[in-house]
Design an enzyme around this catalytic site. Structure first.
Site, PDB file in Angstrom:
ATOM      1  N   ASP A 102       0.792  -1.230   0.000  1.00 32.61           N
ATOM      2  CA  ASP A 102       0.000   0.000   0.000  1.00 32.61           C
ATOM      3  C   ASP A 102       0.828   1.285   0.000  1.00 32.61           C
ATOM      4  O   ASP A 102       0.287   2.363   0.265  1.00 32.61           O
ATOM      5  CB  ASP A 102      -0.960  -0.005   1.198  1.00 32.61           C
ATOM      6  CG  ASP A 102      -2.104  -0.978   0.980  1.00 32.61           C
ATOM      7  OD1 ASP A 102      -2.675  -0.978  -0.132  1.00 32.61           O
ATOM      8  OD2 ASP A 102      -2.420  -1.747   1.903  1.00 32.61           O
TER       9      ASP A 102
ATOM     10  N   ASP B 205      -7.106  -3.483  -5.880  1.00 34.16           N
ATOM     11  CA  ASP B 205      -6.677  -2.234  -5.241  1.00 34.16           C
ATOM     12  C   ASP B 205      -5.228  -1.880  -5.598  1.00 34.16           C
ATOM     13  O   ASP B 205      -4.830  -0.714  -5.583  1.00 34.16           O
ATOM     14  CB  ASP B 205      -6.768  -2.329  -3.704  1.00 34.16           C
ATOM     15  CG  ASP B 205      -7.916  -3.168  -3.191  1.00 34.16           C
ATOM     16  OD1 ASP B 205      -8.348  -4.089  -3.906  1.00 34.16           O
ATOM     17  OD2 ASP B 205      -8.367  -2.923  -2.076  1.00 34.16           O
TER      18      ASP B 205
HETATM   19  N1  GLY Z   1      -7.325  -1.349  -0.147  1.00 34.54           N
HETATM   20  C1  GLY Z   1      -8.237  -1.794   0.773  1.00 34.54           C
HETATM   21  C2  GLY Z   1      -9.647  -1.355   0.577  1.00 34.54           C
HETATM   22  O1  GLY Z   1     -10.045  -0.781  -0.394  1.00 34.54           O
HETATM   23  O2  GLY Z   1     -10.387  -1.615   1.484  1.00 34.54           O
END
Ligand code: GLY
Length: 397
Positions: free
Chosen positions: A117, A177
């Site tokens: 992330d 994501d």
């Molecule tokens: N990247 C995690 C979410 O969208 O919850």
């Protein structure tokens, strides 16, 4: 006589509708109002957490209290990023002070290699900070972070690994994501001339086109790859309703990810992908009339299920981008949909009253419903993308 009455009734009806339409707030007023609320709430939040070292806002917990995180949570960069956007819109010393303070809190994330992330964490915070201030220290942080993130790339799979848990099921999980990291990598490649980052970004985006999407352009959440062959060995969900469902935020990340890839690279395949995803969302029979998606397009019991304001905010921002990239008449429906989404998010149904909502801007997002976590709550990324979308719209009108 009867005919006259009917004509009169019809005319008064038309007049009433016209008055109603006229009464609709102008877009520029709506944008200023939304940004005004976001700024007041963000300043209240910033003051509240000022003395709480290292803390960054996350959501509201089940007791109704503010829940925070440190730099290590995937959302750590959103609040500082929002402060930078608000400062860009209204450059006051106070906003700058807080944008810098909360950005600094995220810095240790640059050395993390156990998360994918870093794009969210570093590019929203340091990326916006650098774009606005050109502070060279911010660039150093991002370069270190990009190298940390690159350790998660696997050249057999040709993708960046998302998660390290659930190893007995997933050999090499990649979640949709993860497309949101690629803007960061393309930017770093451009800035430093180190092409390994744009190569990773292209490989990851190609691999995701090949395996994450169904024929209707809806996206799986998790695709796990076999680390020896590089082929998918399972396709599942983690935060959606079912493996074969369309989790709303996943579709939002996909739309944003490919619009951004096209903006940065101009490779036509990314535009085609973004348009396909856009069509899935905008033509979906279960996209509500007010355009804020239910948490999953296939959730049972629709319409009696939670919405996800974060998905709407991310989609709105991406649709505005896509409308510009496509341009002309063909781009207009994307802008119209984004505007409707933002009008709903800016209504009392979603926009908090100043001083309420634990100082978050938007209400009614859903983080992880199957995990019984963050259901119908504010989320820092809903606020970030709402502000980003309003600023994108402001540039166009
Ligand atoms: N990247 C995690 C979410 O969208 O919850």
């Amino acid at each position: 006589m009867k005919k006259n009455w009917i004509t009169l009734l019809l005319l008064s009806g038309l007049l009433f509708t016209a008055c109603q339409t006229d009464k609709r707030e102008s877009l520029s007023d709506m944008i200023d109002r939304g940004l005004g609320v976001a700024m007041e709430q963000a300043l209240l939040m910033a003051e509240k957490l000022e003395k709480e070292e290292g803390k960054l806002p996350k959501t509201i917990n089940k007791k109704g209290e503010l829940e925070t995180s440190n730099y290590g949570w995937w959302c750590s960069g959103f609040f500082p990023g929002e402060l930078w956007y608000l400062y860009e819109n209204n450059p006051t010393p106070q906003l700058k002070k807080y944008a810098e303070m909360y950005t600094d809190r995220v810095e240790p994330a640059k050395n993390l290699t156990n998360t994918h992330d870093l794009g969210f964490m570093l590019f929203c915070s340091f990326g916006n900070g650098y774009r606005i201030t050109q502070n060279p220290d911010y660039l150093d942080v991002m370069i270190t972070g990009a190298h940390s993130l690159a350790t998660r790339y696997n050249s057999t799979v040709c993708a960046i690994r998302s998660w390290d848990f659930n190893k007995n099921v997933w050999q090499f999980p990649v979640i949709i994501d993860n497309m949101m990291n690629l803007e960061f990598f393309n930017w770093i490649a451009e800035k430093t001339g180190d092409q390994q980052f744009s190569e990773i970004s292209h490989s990851h985006a190609h691999k995701t086109i090949a395996h994450h999407f169904r024929d209707d352009y809806s996206s799986y959440h998790v695709v796990s790859y076999d680390t020896i062959t590089g082929d998918p060995h399972c396709k599942q969900t983690h935060q959606g309703f079912a493996d074969e469902s369309a989790w709303a935020r996943g579709q939002a990340w996909a739309l944003y990810g490919y619009s951004t890839m096209y903006r940065q690279t101009k490779a036509p395949e990314y535009l085609e992908q973004a348009k396909g995803i856009a069509a899935f969302i905008m033509n979906h029979p279960r996209l509500p009339e007010d355009k804020v998606p239910y948490w999953d397009f296939d959730a049972p019991d629709i319409p009696n299920v939670p919405r996800d304001a974060s998905a709407a905010a991310i989609m709105a921002s991406a649709f505005i981008d896509l409308s510009e990239l496509v341009g002309g008449e063909a781009g207009k429906p994307y802008l119209e949909l984004a505007t409707e989404m933002l009008r709903t998010l800016s209504s009392p149904e979603y926009l908090a009253e100043v001083g309420s909502n634990q100082y978050f801007t938007l209400m009614h997002s859903t983080g992880n419903l199957p995990g019984n976590s963050e259901v119908d709550v504010p989320l820092s990324y809903a606020d970030y993308y709402y502000v980003e979308a309003l600023l994108r719209l402001k540039k166009l009108i």
